[in-house]
Design a protein around this motif. Structure first.
Motif, short mmCIF file in Angstrom:
data_model
loop_
_atom_site.label_atom_id
_atom_site.label_comp_id
_atom_site.label_asym_id
_atom_site.label_seq_id
_atom_site.Cartn_x
_atom_site.Cartn_y
_atom_site.Cartn_z
N THR A 1 0.85 -1.19 0.00
CA THR A 1 0.00 0.00 0.00
C THR A 1 0.88 1.24 0.00
O THR A 1 2.10 1.15 0.22
N PRO A 2 0.31 2.43 -0.20
CA PRO A 2 1.13 3.66 -0.14
C PRO A 2 1.53 4.06 1.28
O PRO A 2 2.31 5.00 1.45
N ILE A 3 1.02 3.37 2.29
CA ILE A 3 1.25 3.79 3.68
C ILE A 3 2.64 3.35 4.12
O ILE A 3 2.94 2.16 4.21
N ILE A 4 3.49 4.32 4.41
CA ILE A 4 4.85 4.05 4.87
C ILE A 4 4.90 4.20 6.38
O ILE A 4 4.51 5.23 6.93
N VAL A 5 5.39 3.15 7.04
CA VAL A 5 5.41 3.09 8.50
C VAL A 5 6.84 2.92 8.98
O VAL A 5 7.57 2.03 8.50
N ASN A 6 7.25 3.75 9.94
CA ASN A 6 8.58 3.62 10.54
C ASN A 6 8.53 4.06 12.00
O ASN A 6 7.58 4.73 12.44
#
Length: 249
Positions: free
Chosen positions: A192-197
């Motif tokens: 998905t386009p959701i970037i998590v860090n």
């Protein structure tokens, strides 16, 4: 990064929600993020404190309701308020956290107190993410940043478990769990386009007396959070970073 890069259009500016942002690192992150052109919404348990903080910044407003990330009803109320205006979310920064007890060890820990810390540091971020995910999915460039700590790491050469001698056990364990949540969430959302860090801001002077712990000013710690919140579409996912550098955990 320029204001123009951060703005999808004049009608729909990039919008960020920062928890625990009425003071300290959250407020400084709001200040630096707003300076890039992002419209920042400041959330805090006390809506009056959030409003007072927002008045200090250009390009910021306060969430009109109090937000206690450990309370499901409070989070639901925040989603309802945010859903009405602006109706979508581009950046979620899970900054709110419990104050660490730097002396408590695993063998002597008060487990009721430990549960309260984990409720905030892990489940608070988890609860916020689940609740706001539908609004994030409406964004073209959604980002989630969990403010974590190298204290929840085996590999951090400054704050990791081997160096702490068992001190600040509850804090470290809760942040290790937050790092694991970050990795699991990023893996789930990889397509998905959701970037998590996750970001470790380092030991930061967010409360009186922190300077005696060799804490650095919030102005030095916030850029790493802003960086993670504004990553390009090909940016890293599921990592733990400090000052833009990867930390093993």
């Amino acid at each position: 990064m320029t204001r123009q890069q951060h703005t999808e259009s004049d009608a729909h500016p990039t919008t960020a929600l920062i928890t625990g942002a009425a003071h300290g690192l959250g407020l400084e992150t709001a200040r630096q993020l707003a300076a890039t052109g992002v419209h920042v919404v400041i959330a805090a348990r006390d809506p009056q404190r959030a409003a007072a903080a927002a008045q200090q910044l250009d390009g910021a407003e306060a969430l009109p309701v109090g937000l206690d990330i450990s309370d499901a009803e409070s989070v639901a109320g925040a989603v309802a308020a945010f859903g009405a205006h602006p109706g979508r979310l581009d950046i979620l920064i899970n900054n709110a956290a419990a104050h660490p007890n730097r002396f408590e060890t695993a063998t002597e820990a008060d487990l009721a107190a430990a549960a309260e810390v984990i409720e905030v540091n892990l489940f608070g971020a988890w609860r916020m993410t689940q609740a706001f995910l539908p609004l994030l999915r409406r964004s073209d460039r959604p980002r989630i940043v969990n403010v974590s700590s190298g204290a929840g790491s085996h590999g951090d050469p400054q704050y990791g478990f081997p160096l702490a001698g068992g001190a600040a056990a509850i804090h470290g364990i809760s942040k290790a769990a937050l790092n694991a949540f970050t990795a699991a969430l990023a893996a789930e959302l990889a397509d998905t386009p959701i970037i998590v860090n996750a970001v470790c801001p380092g030991v930061t002077a967010t409360h009186p007396g922190a300077e005696h712990l060799d804490a650095r000013p919030v102005a030095q710690s916030a850029p790493g959070v802003v960086w993670a919140a504004t990553l390009p579409d090909d940016g890293p996912r599921g990592g733990l970073f400090r000052d833009r550098e990867t930390l093993a955990w």
